[in-house]
Design a protein around this motif. Structure first.
Motif, PDB file in Angstrom:
ATOM      1  N   GLY A 185       0.825  -1.211   0.000  1.00 37.07           N
ATOM      2  CA  GLY A 185       0.000   0.000   0.000  1.00 37.07           C
ATOM      3  C   GLY A 185       0.854   1.254   0.000  1.00 37.07           C
ATOM      4  N   GLY A 186       1.908   1.243   0.796  1.00 38.93           N
ATOM      5  CA  GLY A 186       2.811   2.390   0.851  1.00 38.93           C
ATOM      6  C   GLY A 186       3.521   2.626  -0.470  1.00 38.93           C
ATOM      7  N   ALA A 187       3.894   1.541  -1.145  1.00 38.70           N
ATOM      8  CA  ALA A 187       4.549   1.678  -2.452  1.00 38.70           C
ATOM      9  C   ALA A 187       3.591   2.287  -3.470  1.00 38.70           C
ATOM     10  CB  ALA A 187       5.033   0.311  -2.934  1.00 38.70           C
ATOM     11  N   VAL A 188       2.316   1.900  -3.401  1.00 37.04           N
ATOM     12  CA  VAL A 188       1.309   2.462  -4.304  1.00 37.04           C
ATOM     13  C   VAL A 188       1.115   3.945  -4.006  1.00 37.04           C
ATOM     14  CG1 VAL A 188      -1.126   2.386  -4.991  1.00 37.04           C
ATOM     15  CG2 VAL A 188       0.143   0.256  -4.692  1.00 37.04           C
ATOM     16  N   VAL A 189       1.043   4.296  -2.710  1.00 33.33           N
ATOM     17  CA  VAL A 189       0.885   5.706  -2.331  1.00 33.33           C
ATOM     18  C   VAL A 189       2.047   6.539  -2.864  1.00 33.33           C
ATOM     19  CG1 VAL A 189       0.853   7.330  -0.393  1.00 33.33           C
ATOM     20  CG2 VAL A 189      -0.499   5.232  -0.275  1.00 33.33           C
ATOM     21  N   ALA A 190       3.273   6.046  -2.657  1.00 34.41           N
ATOM     22  CA  ALA A 190       4.450   6.783  -3.118  1.00 34.41           C
ATOM     23  C   ALA A 190       4.405   6.996  -4.629  1.00 34.41           C
ATOM     24  CB  ALA A 190       5.726   6.038  -2.726  1.00 34.41           C
ATOM     25  N   SER A 191       3.995   5.963  -5.353  1.00 33.23           N
ATOM     26  CA  SER A 191       3.888   6.077  -6.807  1.00 33.23           C
ATOM     27  C   SER A 191       2.819   7.095  -7.193  1.00 33.23           C
ATOM     28  CB  SER A 191       3.552   4.715  -7.412  1.00 33.23           C
ATOM     29  OG  SER A 191       4.551   3.777  -7.113  1.00 33.23           O
ATOM     30  N   GLY A 192       1.692   7.068  -6.469  1.00 36.32           N
ATOM     31  CA  GLY A 192       0.615   8.017  -6.746  1.00 36.32           C
ATOM     32  C   GLY A 192       1.034   9.456  -6.501  1.00 36.32           C
TER      33      GLY A 192
END
Length: 200
Positions: A185-192
């Motif tokens: 989830g954190g990796a997705v947030v960072a990408s977003g």
């Protein structure tokens, strides 16, 4: 392997042209072009895989309800985009910002294990799906070929949801769910956030 998957998500946004899945980036006609469209842009890939991930982590009815909500409202948004309709200022620039925000929102929901009722999660997912659909529909040709293109991008989206479901189910069945779900989830947030920064 799971760590590799977590690292691969933010890496997608670093690929050349990765986030360019909208008008002006290639022909928008036919089943194959439609199928490839959602899988050719990091913004769509991240959001759609995250929907499957969320559905798997929530479990139960969410397994089918969240992907179904996304597909249905994405199709509705595509209809608006095809017609050139602007609802409350919704146009392509706003839609692209909404797509980037969807990546952040879905990533946060996965990272924090958001336990909303399935209907509320479906509304969240479906609301953002409208932006994705609008962006797709804005470039869809007004021809029979365009309809086939639309079926292609629905199929491509469903495939990305399935990938997220598979990843989420693997995490849910594992012994390190409490670590892996927040990490992904954190990796997705960072990408977003990276995608969002590109719009300002």
């Amino acid at each position: 392997m799971k760590r590799l998957a977590a690292l691969a998500l933010p890496a997608l946004v670093l690929l050349p042209q990765a986030a360019l899945a909208h008008p002006g980036h290639g022909e928008a006609a036919g089943l194959v072009h439609g199928f490839l469209h959602p899988v050719s842009g990091a913004d769509h890939v991240l959001a759609m895989v995250a929907v499957g991930l969320l559905a798997a982590l929530r479990g139960g009815r969410a397994l089918w309800a969240l992907p179904a909500a996304f597909l249905a409202l994405m199709a509705a948004g595509a209809g608006l985009g095809m017609a050139g309709v602007e609802v409350s200022g919704l146009g392509l620039p706003v839609a692209e910002t909404g797509i980037a925000l969807s990546v952040v929102a879905f990533g946060l929901a996965a990272a924090f294990g958001l336990r909303l009722p399935v209907a509320a999660l479906g509304a969240l997912v479906g609301g953002f799906a409208t932006f994705h659909g609008y962006a797709h529909g804005a470039e869809m040709p007004e021809t029979a070929s365009g309809l086939v293109y639309g079926l292609g991008f629905l199929a491509g989206t469903a495939l990305l949801h399935a990938a997220g479901l598979g990843l989420g189910l693997a995490i849910a069945a594992g012994t390190r769910r409490t670590v892996m779900a927040p990490m992904l989830g954190g990796a997705v947030v960072a990408s977003g956030v990276v995608l969002l920064a590109g719009h300002f």
